[in-house]
Scaffold this motif. Structure first.
Motif, PDB file in Angstrom:
ATOM      1  N   GLU A 200       8.625   1.174  -3.742  1.00 50.83           N
ATOM      2  CA  GLU A 200       7.381   1.244  -4.514  1.00 50.83           C
ATOM      3  C   GLU A 200       7.111  -0.034  -5.302  1.00 50.83           C
ATOM      4  O   GLU A 200       5.990  -0.263  -5.767  1.00 50.83           O
TER       5      GLU A 200
ATOM      6  N   VAL B  82      11.280  -2.065   1.943  1.00 55.54           N
ATOM      7  CA  VAL B  82      10.081  -1.841   1.141  1.00 55.54           C
ATOM      8  C   VAL B  82      10.304  -0.636   0.232  1.00 55.54           C
ATOM      9  O   VAL B  82      10.738   0.428   0.700  1.00 55.54           O
TER      10      VAL B  82
ATOM     11  N   GLU C 168       0.885   1.172   0.514  1.00 57.24           N
ATOM     12  CA  GLU C 168       0.030   0.015   0.230  1.00 57.24           C
ATOM     13  C   GLU C 168       0.687  -1.281   0.692  1.00 57.24           C
ATOM     14  O   GLU C 168       0.017  -2.189   1.198  1.00 57.24           O
ATOM     15  N   THR C 169       2.008  -1.375   0.529  1.00 52.67           N
ATOM     16  CA  THR C 169       2.732  -2.564   0.975  1.00 52.67           C
ATOM     17  C   THR C 169       2.936  -2.567   2.487  1.00 52.67           C
ATOM     18  O   THR C 169       2.801  -3.598   3.153  1.00 52.67           O
TER      19      THR C 169
ATOM     20  N   ARG D 125       6.165  -9.626  -6.465  1.00 45.85           N
ATOM     21  CA  ARG D 125       5.278  -8.473  -6.404  1.00 45.85           C
ATOM     22  C   ARG D 125       3.826  -8.911  -6.372  1.00 45.85           C
ATOM     23  O   ARG D 125       3.417  -9.781  -7.126  1.00 45.85           O
ATOM     24  N   ARG D 126       3.052  -8.337  -5.437  1.00 47.89           N
ATOM     25  CA  ARG D 126       1.634  -8.695  -5.351  1.00 47.89           C
ATOM     26  C   ARG D 126       0.865  -8.024  -6.483  1.00 47.89           C
ATOM     27  O   ARG D 126       1.135  -6.872  -6.834  1.00 47.89           O
TER      28      ARG D 126
ATOM     29  N   LEU E 135      -0.186  -3.840  -6.995  1.00 48.91           N
ATOM     30  CA  LEU E 135       0.724  -2.819  -6.499  1.00 48.91           C
ATOM     31  C   LEU E 135       1.045  -1.844  -7.618  1.00 48.91           C
ATOM     32  O   LEU E 135       1.291  -2.224  -8.760  1.00 48.91           O
TER      33      LEU E 135
ATOM     34  N   GLY F   5       7.388  -2.989  -3.885  1.00 42.88           N
ATOM     35  CA  GLY F   5       6.972  -3.982  -2.900  1.00 42.88           C
ATOM     36  C   GLY F   5       8.108  -4.313  -1.956  1.00 42.88           C
ATOM     37  O   GLY F   5       9.037  -3.533  -1.769  1.00 42.88           O
ATOM     38  N   VAL F   6       8.042  -5.499  -1.344  1.00 44.35           N
ATOM     39  CA  VAL F   6       9.107  -5.954  -0.458  1.00 44.35           C
ATOM     40  C   VAL F   6      10.262  -6.451  -1.318  1.00 44.35           C
ATOM     41  O   VAL F   6      10.077  -7.298  -2.192  1.00 44.35           O
TER      42      VAL F   6
END
Length: 203
Positions: A188, A186, A43-44, A196-197, A200, A190-191
């Motif tokens: 789980e 990256v 997803e990221t 964190r978006r 996620l 995120g970056v």
């Protein structure tokens, strides 16, 4: 080990032990959990990779690494040029062969599948699976030095993104002159190092 100013022999021994520990922990993690973490990684990664203008080198999953093959199939179906790394000789840079879902594969080094074709491409972006990683984007690999040699050979205009699970986070790998930082890492979550978006998936 003298953590303030360790010798290369000390660092090399420490890295060997950390590799063994981290790989064992990764492989021992329940497959369903690894699959959930991998979906979050994809997803990221997907929007990041869609911004790439050149070939993208993926990797074939090995010893519990995040399995990005669903993303490979998706991007290949949309016309992205993808590749897989191939070891030709020990202690030499990797070469990259184009990959599509219908590519014929053969077993390469460590019995990892690689494209049969001898055609080569030069990726602008490499996805590098991590055994371990640090918050400042250094990567602990399997110890062969293939990615560092490859990035050094490719030079400017070529970048790598480390891919792995949060459980592989380390405070430091005691970087040496031959270690090359990833552009980003990256997991789980995120970056690494970024906020964190929303949305996620967490562990």
């Amino acid at each position: 080990m003298n953590q303030q100013n360790p010798s290369w022999d000390e660092v090399r021994a420490w890295r060997k032990g950390e590799r063994e520990r981290l790989i064992e922990a990764r492989v021992a993690t329940v497959q369903e959990i690894r699959a959930r973490w991998t979906r979050a990684i994809i997803e990221t990664l997907e929007p990041i990779l869609r911004e790439s203008r050149g070939p993208i080198s993926f990797y074939w999953p090995f010893r519990g690494e995040p399995d990005l093959r669903p993303l490979m199939r998706l991007l290949a179906g949309e016309g992205f040029t993808l590749a897989l790394p191939v070891v030709i000789e020990p202690k030499t840079p990797l070469v990259f062969r184009p990959w599509r879902p219908d590519s014929k594969l053969e077993l390469g080094v460590w019995n990892i599948p690689v494209p049969v074709t001898k055609e080569e491409v030069e990726p602008s972006l490499l996805l590098a699976p991590v055994v371990g990683f640090t918050p400042d984007n250094y990567r602990l690999g399997y110890g062969g030095g293939y990615f560092d040699r490859t990035l050094a050979k490719l030079g400017a205009g070529h970048e790598a993104i480390g891919v792995g699970f949060e459980m592989a986070r380390l405070a430091s790998i005691y970087p040496q002159p031959h270690d090359i930082k990833m552009r980003q890492v990256v997991t789980e979550k995120g970056v690494v190092g970024a906020k964190r978006r929303p949305g996620l998936m967490a562990s």
